[in-house]
Design an enzyme around this catalytic site. Structure first.
Site, PDB file in Angstrom:
ATOM      1  CB  SER A   1       9.413  -3.820  -2.820  1.00 50.92           C
ATOM      2  OG  SER A   1       9.168  -2.441  -2.784  1.00 50.92           O
TER       3      SER A   1
ATOM      4  CG  ASP B   1       7.521  -1.151   4.311  1.00 53.40           C
ATOM      5  OD1 ASP B   1       7.748  -0.043   3.796  1.00 53.40           O
ATOM      6  OD2 ASP B   1       7.302  -2.188   3.649  1.00 53.40           O
TER       7      ASP B   1
ATOM      8  CG  HIS C   1      10.629  -1.386   1.921  1.00 53.17           C
ATOM      9  ND1 HIS C   1       9.378  -1.795   1.518  1.00 53.17           N
ATOM     10  CD2 HIS C   1      11.386  -1.322   0.792  1.00 53.17           C
ATOM     11  CE1 HIS C   1       9.381  -1.970   0.217  1.00 53.17           C
ATOM     12  NE2 HIS C   1      10.592  -1.685  -0.248  1.00 53.17           N
TER      13      HIS C   1
END
Length: 326
Positions: free
Chosen positions: A152, A252, A282
């Site tokens: 991320s 996601d 995610h």
């Protein structure tokens, strides 16, 4: 994804909060959750610190139960540049070390809003340079065994470190693994160029509103968000980047921008593989190691670390080096 399954998943989504006001509460909650498993993992790592530029950067070193490789995975954690730390990612790093058979070094970089861009990036970059210049500090046999990896916001930092290394003519890192990375600044469903923002940005694990909050805290000056070191996909020069594995999550909102970055790297002449983990949300890298999504992702990660892509796997798109293309 049908409406019923989405409704069920939405029940397990992170609670909707105002991250700009409540990031401190989120940090405390994450650390409380991490403390529950602290005793179980306390013998799984050793902690060290590097003093760079007058500041201390803590690093947590994880050794695999069964060593199968000489690589050192330099890990930058996720959390929107605002939350997460080496404590909250300890379980994920223990799993990463065991599932790859490699040493993992997790970096406790500075967080926004106390330390906005480029503070966290500077920590990650400075530590990477330190390990490249003094590889014995990480037990590296060869600097080519240093692999950047992040999830991320951490994937964003890994990509930015690679760009910065290239721009400053500092060579050594030739592989990077970007797990559902942030690569673009626009997550408004009305203006974003990516369909996944509109398809998955409302009621799943991560929302458009949360990403906007993170950007507000990390880069308060909106004009700076198009800087390639904040939004790597905005770079006009992606040449001479490391061999790259991009792993995205099917469900996601960041999926399409991660995959677009992989394709842009390939178009610039780099060797890239993009792999989409089916039916994954995610943040799946923090799931139990026996989960299907984790098994899927680490099968591809291990193939990448073994210097071989896996283009025949479901969900994988392979972009080989330019000289190997037909």
């Amino acid at each position: 994804m049908n409406w019923f399954f989405r409704a069920v998943l939405s029940l397990f989504a992170a609670p909707r909060i105002n991250m700009r006001e409540d990031y401190g509460k989120v940090r405390r909650f994450q650390r409380w959750v991490a403390s529950i498993g602290r005793a179980r993992h306390r013998n799984s790592y050793r902690q060290t610190a590097e003093i760079i530029g007058g500041r201390q950067i803590s690093v947590r070193i994880f050794q695999p139960a069964d060593r199968r490789g000489d690589d050192v995975l330099l890990f930058f954690h996720g959390g929107g540049w605002v939350t997460g730390d080496i404590d909250t990612y300890t379980a994920a790093c223990v799993a990463m070390a065991d599932l790859t058979g490699c040493t993992v070094a997790s970096v406790n970089y500075r967080l926004a809003p106390e330390y906005p861009f480029p503070a966290g990036l500077d920590d990650c970059y400075s530590l990477t340079k330190r390990l490249l210049n003094e590889p014995e500090r990480a037990g590296l046999k060869d600097v080519r065994n240093l692999v950047l990896i992040g999830d991320s916001a951490g994937g964003n930092l890994a990509a930015a470190v690679s760009l910065k290394l290239r721009d400053e003519s500092h060579h050594g890192v030739d592989r990077q693994i970007l797990l559902y990375p942030v690569t673009h600044w626009d997550h408004d469903p009305e203006t974003s160029p990516f369909d996944s923002v509109r398809e998955h940005g409302e009621d799943l694990r991560l929302t458009n509103a949360e990403v906007d909050d993170y950007f507000d805290l990390y880069v308060p000056d909106a004009e700076k968000r198009q800087d390639p070191l904040v939004s790597p996909l905005e770079s006009t020069d992606l040449a001479n980047q490391p061999k790259t594995l991009v792993v995205t999550a099917d469900w996601d909102l960041l999926r399409d921008e991660g995959e677009a970055y992989g394709e842009a790297l390939a178009d610039a002449g780099n060797a890239v593989q993009v792999h989409r983990v089916p039916e994954a949300l995610h943040g799946f890298i923090q799931l139990p190691r026996f989960s299907r999504q984790m098994r899927d992702a680490y099968e591809v990660i291990n193939a990448f670390l073994d210097e071989g892509f896996a283009p025949d796997r479901t969900g994988a798109v392979d972009f080989p080096a330019p000289e190997q293309r037909s």
